[in-house]
Design a protein around this motif. Structure first.
Motif, PDB file in Angstrom:
ATOM      1  N   PHE A 130       3.300   2.529   2.953  1.00  0.00           N
ATOM      2  CA  PHE A 130       2.368   2.356   4.141  1.00  0.00           C
ATOM      3  C   PHE A 130       2.760   0.970   4.646  1.00  0.00           C
ATOM      4  N   GLU A 131       3.559  -0.128   4.090  1.00  0.00           N
ATOM      5  CA  GLU A 131       3.648  -1.307   4.502  1.00  0.00           C
ATOM      6  C   GLU A 131       4.842  -1.847   3.425  1.00  0.00           C
ATOM      7  N   ASP A 132       5.405  -2.973   3.913  1.00  0.00           N
ATOM      8  CA  ASP A 132       6.358  -3.458   2.920  1.00  0.00           C
ATOM      9  C   ASP A 132       5.683  -3.403   1.496  1.00  0.00           C
ATOM     10  N   THR A 133       6.340  -3.095   0.338  1.00  0.00           N
ATOM     11  CA  THR A 133       5.771  -2.683  -0.813  1.00  0.00           C
ATOM     12  C   THR A 133       6.847  -3.113  -1.889  1.00  0.00           C
ATOM     13  N   THR A 134       6.139  -3.553  -3.020  1.00  0.00           N
ATOM     14  CA  THR A 134       6.968  -3.935  -4.325  1.00  0.00           C
ATOM     15  C   THR A 134       6.550  -3.124  -5.385  1.00  0.00           C
ATOM     16  N   LEU A 172     -11.427   4.947   2.529  1.00  0.00           N
ATOM     17  CA  LEU A 172     -10.454   3.820   2.891  1.00  0.00           C
ATOM     18  C   LEU A 172     -11.047   2.587   2.429  1.00  0.00           C
ATOM     19  N   GLU A 173     -12.528   2.495   2.804  1.00  0.00           N
ATOM     20  CA  GLU A 173     -13.360   0.993   2.579  1.00  0.00           C
ATOM     21  C   GLU A 173     -13.189   0.936   1.152  1.00  0.00           C
ATOM     22  N   ASP A 174     -13.668   1.951   0.374  1.00  0.00           N
ATOM     23  CA  ASP A 174     -13.688   1.847  -1.134  1.00  0.00           C
ATOM     24  C   ASP A 174     -12.511   1.379  -1.594  1.00  0.00           C
ATOM     25  N   ILE A 175     -11.432   1.849  -1.123  1.00  0.00           N
ATOM     26  CA  ILE A 175      -9.957   1.202  -1.887  1.00  0.00           C
ATOM     27  C   ILE A 175      -9.743   0.042  -1.447  1.00  0.00           C
ATOM     28  N   TYR A 176      -9.646  -0.356   0.007  1.00  0.00           N
ATOM     29  CA  TYR A 176      -8.882  -1.463   0.713  1.00  0.00           C
ATOM     30  C   TYR A 176      -9.879  -2.425   0.980  1.00  0.00           C
ATOM     31  N   GLY A 177     -11.439  -2.090   1.061  1.00  0.00           N
ATOM     32  CA  GLY A 177     -12.436  -2.848   1.434  1.00  0.00           C
ATOM     33  C   GLY A 177     -12.283  -3.416   2.941  1.00  0.00           C
ATOM     34  N   LEU A 178     -13.233  -4.427   3.485  1.00  0.00           N
ATOM     35  CA  LEU A 178     -13.553  -4.769   4.747  1.00  0.00           C
ATOM     36  C   LEU A 178     -13.122  -6.258   4.767  1.00  0.00           C
ATOM     37  N   LYS A 221       0.879  -1.182   0.073  1.00  0.00           N
ATOM     38  CA  LYS A 221      -0.072   0.032   0.274  1.00  0.00           C
ATOM     39  C   LYS A 221       1.030   1.285  -0.064  1.00  0.00           C
ATOM     40  N   VAL A 222       0.520   2.405  -0.839  1.00  0.00           N
ATOM     41  CA  VAL A 222       1.172   3.568  -0.791  1.00  0.00           C
ATOM     42  C   VAL A 222       0.189   4.772  -0.797  1.00  0.00           C
ATOM     43  N   LYS A 278      -3.536   0.919  -4.080  1.00  0.00           N
ATOM     44  CA  LYS A 278      -3.642  -0.430  -3.902  1.00  0.00           C
ATOM     45  C   LYS A 278      -3.181  -0.868  -5.308  1.00  0.00           C
ATOM     46  N   PRO A 279      -2.615  -2.536  -5.288  1.00  0.00           N
ATOM     47  CA  PRO A 279      -2.302  -3.267  -6.313  1.00  0.00           C
ATOM     48  C   PRO A 279      -3.538  -3.239  -7.238  1.00  0.00           C
TER      49      PRO A 279
END
Length: 233
Positions: free
Chosen positions: A105-109, A166-172, A63-64, A82-83
């Motif tokens: 935001f976290e380990d990312t490629t 954030l819900e729209d991008i990453y979901g629940l 996540k970026v 998001k990817p």
């Protein structure tokens, strides 16, 4: 056994072949040959404001956040990714340096593709040109909406909107927990408010049983009410 980077390249080229179709075989091979894979740790800077853009970046894993520092040096998060999403190319097309910065935001490629190669493909691929026109137009529409909401909504409305965004991008997940864990500072920077205001508003939402909060974990309890607060502003 193929290396992890080669496996990632194969995956990205496959996605590009699908998204940018039709691609000539020579262009597919050029993408495979000239693509670079880079890994970033949580909070690593991916690109900086005022740097010279020369690569199209594709988020493969992780996540970026894209942000801009204000006059007071407080960062404003403009959007989150998001990817599989492409970013850091607007400045190249505008022939200017980066006006924003990107952080993991976290380990990312990240897959990096030279913009010179992208432009070469665009010159012979009408669909790719339309692809970027669509992406830039969508981003402009989103920026206009965000500007209006961040300047006219009250604190509760801005935080509610940020949570729904954030819900729209990453979901629940299956327990209605957001699939991203943000610090209070990041939530504040996404909502255009101070960290103390973000903390107070989160606590108020929790006391009203709209959400529940456990550290950086946020669970949606009453999404309908959250949407009502966002719409009222």
């Amino acid at each position: 056994m193929p290396s992890a980077d080669n496996s990632t390249k194969h995956f990205v080229v496959k996605e590009l072949t699908r998204l940018w179709a039709p691609l000539e075989q020579a262009h597919i091979q050029a993408l495979r040959d000239r693509m670079t894979i880079r890994k970033y740790r949580k909070n690593d800077i991916i690109y900086k404001d005022s740097e010279l853009p020369d690569h199209l970046l594709c988020l493969v894993k992780g996540k970026v956040k894209i942000y801009k520092e204000g006059i007071s040096k407080r960062p404003q998060i403009l959007r989150v990714l998001k990817p599989i999403e492409f970013f850091a190319y607007r400045a190249y097309f505008a022939q200017e340096d980066y006006k924003t910065a990107g952080m993991a935001f976290e380990d990312t490629t990240i897959a990096m593709i030279p913009m010179e190669l992208v432009v070469t493909i665009m010159k012979s691929n009408y669909n790719l040109s339309l692809f970027f026109i669509n992406k830039l137009s969508t981003a402009l529409g989103y920026a206009d909406k965000r500007t209006l909401n961040l300047t006219q909504k009250h604190t509760r409305g801005r935080l509610a909107e940020a949570l729904l965004f954030l819900e729209d991008i990453y979901g629940l997940n299956e327990n209605r927990i957001l699939n991203i864990r943000l610090s209070r500072e990041d939530l504040a920077n996404l909502s255009n408010m101070t960290t103390s205001n973000a903390i107070r508003t989160l606590s108020a939402f929790a006391n009203e049983h709209i959400i529940s909060v456990d550290g950086r974990t946020i669970c949606f309890l009453n999404e309908e009410e959250l949407r009502r607060i966002s719409e009222l502003g």
